[in-house]
Write an enzyme that holds these catalytic residues in place. Structure first.
Site, short mmCIF file in Angstrom:
data_model
loop_
_atom_site.label_atom_id
_atom_site.label_comp_id
_atom_site.label_asym_id
_atom_site.label_seq_id
_atom_site.Cartn_x
_atom_site.Cartn_y
_atom_site.Cartn_z
N ARG A 173 0.85 -1.18 0.00
CA ARG A 173 0.00 0.00 0.00
C ARG A 173 0.89 1.23 0.00
O ARG A 173 1.95 1.22 0.60
CB ARG A 173 -0.79 0.03 1.32
CG ARG A 173 -2.23 -0.37 1.24
CD ARG A 173 -2.82 -0.60 2.64
NE ARG A 173 -2.17 0.17 3.70
CZ ARG A 173 -2.53 1.39 4.09
NH1 ARG A 173 -3.53 2.00 3.48
NH2 ARG A 173 -1.91 2.00 5.07
N ARG A 177 -3.25 10.82 0.14
CA ARG A 177 -4.31 11.63 0.75
C ARG A 177 -4.71 12.75 -0.17
O ARG A 177 -3.85 13.54 -0.56
CB ARG A 177 -3.78 12.28 2.02
CG ARG A 177 -3.87 11.43 3.22
CD ARG A 177 -3.51 12.31 4.42
NE ARG A 177 -3.08 11.42 5.48
CZ ARG A 177 -2.22 11.76 6.41
NH1 ARG A 177 -1.69 12.96 6.42
NH2 ARG A 177 -1.89 10.89 7.34
N ARG A 250 18.05 -6.15 9.86
CA ARG A 250 18.53 -5.06 9.02
C ARG A 250 19.02 -3.97 9.97
O ARG A 250 18.46 -3.78 11.04
CB ARG A 250 17.43 -4.51 8.13
CG ARG A 250 17.21 -5.38 6.89
CD ARG A 250 16.44 -4.63 5.83
NE ARG A 250 15.11 -4.28 6.27
CZ ARG A 250 14.58 -3.06 6.21
NH1 ARG A 250 15.29 -2.06 5.73
NH2 ARG A 250 13.36 -2.83 6.60
N ARG A 281 18.00 9.68 5.34
CA ARG A 281 17.30 10.72 6.09
C ARG A 281 18.30 11.59 6.83
O ARG A 281 19.39 11.13 7.19
CB ARG A 281 16.38 10.12 7.16
CG ARG A 281 15.42 9.08 6.67
CD ARG A 281 14.23 8.94 7.59
NE ARG A 281 14.58 8.49 8.94
CZ ARG A 281 13.68 8.36 9.91
NH1 ARG A 281 12.42 8.70 9.70
NH2 ARG A 281 14.04 7.94 11.10
N GLU A 301 21.28 9.32 8.38
CA GLU A 301 20.94 7.90 8.53
C GLU A 301 21.28 7.15 7.26
O GLU A 301 20.78 7.50 6.19
CB GLU A 301 19.43 7.80 8.75
CG GLU A 301 19.03 7.19 10.06
CD GLU A 301 17.53 7.15 10.22
OE1 GLU A 301 17.04 7.89 11.08
OE2 GLU A 301 16.85 6.42 9.46
N TYR A 349 8.85 -6.14 14.70
CA TYR A 349 8.88 -4.68 14.75
C TYR A 349 7.66 -4.21 15.53
O TYR A 349 6.53 -4.54 15.18
CB TYR A 349 8.90 -4.01 13.36
CG TYR A 349 8.92 -2.51 13.58
CD1 TYR A 349 10.11 -1.86 13.84
CD2 TYR A 349 7.75 -1.78 13.64
CE1 TYR A 349 10.14 -0.50 14.14
CE2 TYR A 349 7.76 -0.42 13.95
CZ TYR A 349 8.96 0.20 14.20
OH TYR A 349 8.98 1.54 14.52
N ASP A 351 5.96 -0.75 17.37
CA ASP A 351 6.01 0.66 17.75
C ASP A 351 5.89 0.75 19.26
O ASP A 351 5.44 -0.20 19.91
CB ASP A 351 4.85 1.42 17.08
CG ASP A 351 5.26 1.96 15.71
OD1 ASP A 351 6.46 2.22 15.51
OD2 ASP A 351 4.38 2.11 14.84
C1 LIG Z 1 15.35 2.99 14.04
C2 LIG Z 1 14.09 2.83 14.84
C3 LIG Z 1 13.19 3.89 14.93
C4 LIG Z 1 12.01 3.73 15.66
N1 LIG Z 1 11.13 4.78 15.70
C5 LIG Z 1 9.97 4.63 16.38
C6 LIG Z 1 9.00 5.70 16.39
O1 LIG Z 1 9.20 6.76 15.81
N2 LIG Z 1 7.84 5.48 17.07
C7 LIG Z 1 7.57 4.31 17.73
O2 LIG Z 1 6.49 4.18 18.32
N3 LIG Z 1 8.47 3.29 17.73
C8 LIG Z 1 9.66 3.44 17.08
N4 LIG Z 1 10.58 2.39 17.09
C9 LIG Z 1 10.30 1.19 17.90
C10 LIG Z 1 10.82 1.31 19.35
O3 LIG Z 1 12.22 1.46 19.32
C11 LIG Z 1 10.43 0.04 20.12
O4 LIG Z 1 9.04 -0.04 20.20
C12 LIG Z 1 10.96 -0.02 21.56
O5 LIG Z 1 12.28 0.37 21.68
C13 LIG Z 1 10.86 -1.46 22.07
O6 LIG Z 1 11.22 -1.54 23.42
P1 LIG Z 1 11.81 -2.92 23.97
O7 LIG Z 1 11.89 -2.76 25.45
O8 LIG Z 1 11.05 -4.04 23.41
O9 LIG Z 1 13.26 -3.05 23.31
P2 LIG Z 1 14.61 -2.23 23.43
O10 LIG Z 1 14.34 -0.76 23.45
O11 LIG Z 1 15.52 -2.73 22.39
O12 LIG Z 1 15.17 -2.64 24.87
C14 LIG Z 1 15.80 -3.87 25.11
C15 LIG Z 1 16.96 -3.65 26.06
O13 LIG Z 1 17.51 -4.91 26.46
C16 LIG Z 1 18.91 -4.80 26.52
N5 LIG Z 1 19.46 -6.16 26.40
C17 LIG Z 1 19.39 -6.97 25.31
N6 LIG Z 1 19.99 -8.16 25.56
C18 LIG Z 1 20.46 -8.09 26.83
C19 LIG Z 1 21.20 -9.00 27.66
N7 LIG Z 1 21.56 -10.20 27.20
N8 LIG Z 1 21.52 -8.61 28.90
C20 LIG Z 1 21.17 -7.38 29.37
N9 LIG Z 1 20.47 -6.48 28.62
C21 LIG Z 1 20.12 -6.84 27.38
C22 LIG Z 1 19.25 -3.88 25.38
O14 LIG Z 1 20.53 -3.30 25.57
C23 LIG Z 1 18.11 -2.86 25.47
O15 LIG Z 1 18.44 -1.78 26.29
C24 LIG Z 1 11.74 2.51 16.32
C25 LIG Z 1 12.65 1.46 16.23
C26 LIG Z 1 13.79 1.60 15.47
C27 LIG Z 1 14.71 0.43 15.34
#
Ligand SMILES: Cc1cc2nc3c(=O)[nH]c(=O)nc-3n(C[C@H](O)[C@H](O)[C@H](O)COP(=O)(O)OP(=O)(O)OC[C@H]3O[C@@H](n4cnc5c(N)ncnc54)[C@H](O)[C@@H]3O)c2cc1C
Length: 368
Positions: A173, A177, A250, A281, A301, A349, A351
């Site tokens: 998609r 708009r 990726r 970007r 980026e 993935y 958000d």
């Molecule tokens: C480039 C990018 C842009 C994004 N932009 C947006 C946005 O604009 N809006 C939005 O809503 N979402 C966005 N997201 C998504 C957002 O980043 C995630 O929803 C969020 O970070 C997920 O939280 P989490 O706790 O699952 O993971 P994470 O934030 O990855 O936290 C996991 C943590 O675990 C730690 N960890 C991993 N393995 C171990 C280990 N073995 N021992 C100890 N610690 C460990 C890591 O270091 C990390 O700190 C984006 C993601 C990316 C990749």
């Protein structure tokens, strides 16, 4: 069984673990956070440079239509009125995103939705039958001009391949708009925490014990012994020492620069949609928070193939990796003590609002 020192050992200090920690602490549970980086926050972490909150792991804009999630984050920190309205730069020509009447007016000098639609429909009709590749698919959705100036180069940089050599299913998609509306998201609520994401993170982990610079997978037994249960938000293949092989990701490469000027590009996000500019970007961080500092910080980026040692950004959602994930998942589902959550453990993935929703579900199961 002897009562352990902690009710929960949380592996990872990101948004998933933080949301769970907040409710667990409120319920009087004791949590220990093990984080391998030298700071909490996961992908949301911001670094203070020249008084500007620099989004270290990619630009993050909070957006949601879920009132419960919005009320929750706003109960911890107030959000500003930032509305994501990125622009595209094609060889110096500036277009509004997502594709809307402002874009069409600039591209063709049209004023009404009817005129814009007529041009797009006419260009779309160039593709007869099933689109054979991504190029044909994109043209069949938005026509030739938008494809050439705003999709082709960007997509080719992202995938490192010509659009003619990419499969059509990558683009299902392309939202168009026919209104003058530059708001990138359709969600009801969006914004950036006032004071930056670190304020939110601090509030989430308040009351927890924290061990930084510690990789749980280096000494699982010791950390398991500290808690009744473990909530693991790290990569799932790492939990099993990559026994079936590594899951693929990726990645992205960021290059940041402090500039001795107040306002570099006038907007937080500019997409470079030509093929020749090597980055996709440029983020100018201060605009997320309406910053008035005398300097500015920008981040270019670049798309990057993931290699050992790089950050995990986007899971590769192909069949091969999904099958591999399911093999690991089956192993994990047999664990009694370890629960999984978040984008890495679920190889998905997510958000931010969806991560919070998913943590709410675990809270419901575990803490009610
Ligand atoms: C480039 C990018 C842009 C994004 N932009 C947006 C946005 O604009 N809006 C939005 O809503 N979402 C966005 N997201 C998504 C957002 O980043 C995630 O929803 C969020 O970070 C997920 O939280 P989490 O706790 O699952 O993971 P994470 O934030 O990855 O936290 C996991 C943590 O675990 C730690 N960890 C991993 N393995 C171990 C280990 N073995 N021992 C100890 N610690 C460990 C890591 O270091 C990390 O700190 C984006 C993601 C990316 C990749």
């Amino acid at each position: 069984m002897m009562k352990k020192q902690y009710d929960y050992v949380l592996v990872g200090g990101g948004l998933f673990a933080g949301t769970f920690a907040y409710f667990a602490t409120k319920k009087g549970k004791k949590c220990l956070v093990i984080e391998k980086r030298n700071k909490l926050g996961g992908n949301l972490y911001c670094e203070d440079v020249e008084g500007i909150h620099v989004h270290k792991y990619g630009a993050h804009i909070f957006h949601t239509s879920n009132r419960k999630v919005w009320d929750f984050v706003n109960s911890l920190v107030e959000f500003n009125r930032y509305t994501n309205s990125p622009v595209a730069n094609y060889k110096g020509e500036i277009y509004n995103m997502p594709f809307n009447m402002n874009t069409f007016s600039k591209m063709w000098g049209v004023a009404t939705p009817k005129e814009a639609k007529a041009i797009i429909d006419e260009q779309k009709s160039a593709i007869k039958g099933e689109p054979k590749n991504l190029e044909e698919q994109a043209i069949s959705l938005v026509g030739e001009d938008i494809y050439r100036k705003l999709i082709k180069g960007y997509t080719e940089k992202q995938w490192g391949r010509d659009c003619k050599d990419l499969p059509s299913f990558i683009i299902k998609r392309l939202p168009v708009r026919y209104t003058y509306d530059n708001n990138y998201f359709n969600d009801l609520y969006q914004g950036i925490p006032i004071g930056g994401y670190n304020v939110l993170i601090e509030a989430l982990f308040d009351g927890c014990d924290v061990k930084l610079n510690t990789d749980y997978n280096q000494d699982r037994e010791t950390y398991n012994a500290l808690g009744q249960k473990v909530i693991y938000t790290g990569a799932l293949d790492a939990l099993y020492d990559f026994c079936y092989g590594p899951l693929e990701y990726r990645s992205l490469r960021f290059e940041s620069e402090v500039l001795d000027e107040e306002n570099y590009q006038g907007v937080a996000v500019v997409n470079y949609t030509d093929r020749e500019t090597p980055y996709t970007r440029v983020i100018e961080h201060k605009h997320f928070e309406f910053g008035t500092q005398t300097k500015t910080v920008i981040t270019r980026e670049y798309p990057a193939e993931w290699e050992e040692g790089m950050e995990y950004y986007y899971p590769v959602n192909d069949e091969k990796n999904q099958e591999l994930y399911q093999k690991y998942r089956k192993k994990a589902d047999e664990e009694e003590k370890i629960l999984l959550g978040g984008r890495l453990a679920e190889y998905k993935y997510y958000d931010m609002d969806k991560v919070i929703e998913s943590a709410f579900q675990l809270v419901e199961k575990e803490l009610q």
